[in-house]
Design an enzyme around this catalytic site. Sequence first.
Site: not given
Ligand code: GDP
Ligand code: IMO
Ligand code: MG
Length: 430
Positions: A13-18, A40-41, A224, A300, A302, A305, A331
């Site tokens: 959830d570092e913001g990979k999708g963006k 969840g991207h 991840q 994914v 809800g 975090r 972020k």
């Molecule tokens: P991923 O799993 O690494 O793709 O990241 P997620 O989408 O799960 O979570 C990142 C969240 O931060 C999402 O809601 C993005 O829209 C948001 N996001 C990404 N980059 C930035 C940023 O630079 N600033 C802010 N405020 N939100 C961001």
């Molecule tokens: P993205 O790609 C954050 C975490 C779960 C749990 C552990 C194992 O959006 O960054 P699993 O269902 O994979 O067996 O769960 O890994 N986890 C994530 N946490 N972002 C994800 O994906 C994750 N995918 C799995 O919360 O701690």
């Molecule tokens: Mg994510």
Amino acid sequence: MADAAVIGAQWGDEGKGKIVDWLSARADVVVRFQGGHNAGHTLVIDGETYKLSLLPSGVVRKGCVGVIGSGVVVDPFALIAEIDRLAGQGVAITPDNLRIAENATLILPVHSELDQMREASAAGVKIGTTKRGIGPAYEDKAGRRGLRVVDLASPETLPAKIENLLVHHNALRRGFGEAELDAGALVDTLKEIAPKIAPFAAPVWRELDLARKAGKRILFEGAQGVLLDVDHGTYPFVTSSNTVAGQAATGSGLGPGTVDYVLGIVKAYTTRVGEGPFPTELDDDVGRRLGERGREFGVVTGRKRRCGWFDAALVRQSLKIAGVDGIALTKLDVLDGFEELKVCVGYRIGGETYDYLPAGAERQAAAAPVYETMAGWSGSTERARSWAELPAEAVKYVRRIEELIETPVALVSTSPERDDVILMRDPFQD
Ligand code: GDP
Ligand code: IMO
Ligand code: MG
């Protein structure tokens, strides 16, 4: 032609999708190489939000081909649901813009059920998984009883393969006191979904080789993060795949020299979902403020975090392990308005000082962070697109992080929107 891989450098959830979406403007093909719909991207394009789990983030961009490599575990039902959801947002997914490796392993309903049974059980270690069946599917892959995408193309072979799979699963189900499964029902549902998946199936390794020969640019999209890697993460609180950049080659069917540049995605603070050690976690107003400003809820599941200060010791470790060349710091805007910021530079564990997080769940849980304190900033970094727009203290924070993690910052992201990025070094630059 330089190919690049994007990987998460923390707990996901570092913001990979963006960042993948932003980079996909310069790519022809975007490849997922591990994980599944536990990911969840989030992409935000002109105010419209797209949430992708299994589909590579490149599919939203016209002209970009998405590839699901053999290292991914594919839930065919979840995939079809995601394709339908995107169609509702005006993004058409067809065999022209999505290819799925024939040799990718399938996630079946038995896998998500087993994941749920284990997580609900009072016995055993609770991992806090996404309950999507990721772990059980990878277990069956390594156990050589899994089904693959290619099997959907020959329905007559399904009964024997499912019988074989159920020998294992029914033994487990008996242990959990759950009803055993009959192969017939699963065969029928798979036969029903097979025609929807079959058109996307392809020898992906070959298509990627052809793309490379034709001078096309490939972008590998990790899911991840390094700290969730099954070897290098905070085991056993990890996912069941390798999330490091080396997996980009293995999980797509290309050689180790394929990736020219590895971009690590790093959040300007730290979050984690699920169980497991988190040395800089903040269970106070600062943690809550990070969660609210950063809208830290899982895409994914809800789930809320867990939030904490930036951990430079842990990120440095991740970047070395994964072979990261440069990072995208995301972020940064979430830190606007904090009077002071802390950055973890090491740990105290049982009277010893460490500049890295040693292996072992017990030691990791006992790690007390050693902090460096920095001044915050009162100005805004939100939506900044150049260094010049950043307050001086924000620049200092980024520069200090860069020093501590021993890796240059290539991009800074300042909002969820696609184009709110400060570019320092183009990852596709030769
Ligand atoms: P991923 O799993 O690494 O793709 O990241 P997620 O989408 O799960 O979570 C990142 C969240 O931060 C999402 O809601 C993005 O829209 C948001 N996001 C990404 N980059 C930035 C940023 O630079 N600033 C802010 N405020 N939100 C961001
Ligand atoms: P993205 O790609 C954050 C975490 C779960 C749990 C552990 C194992 O959006 O960054 P699993 O269902 O994979 O067996 O769960 O890994 N986890 C994530 N946490 N972002 C994800 O994906 C994750 N995918 C799995 O919360 O701690
Ligand atoms: Mg994510």
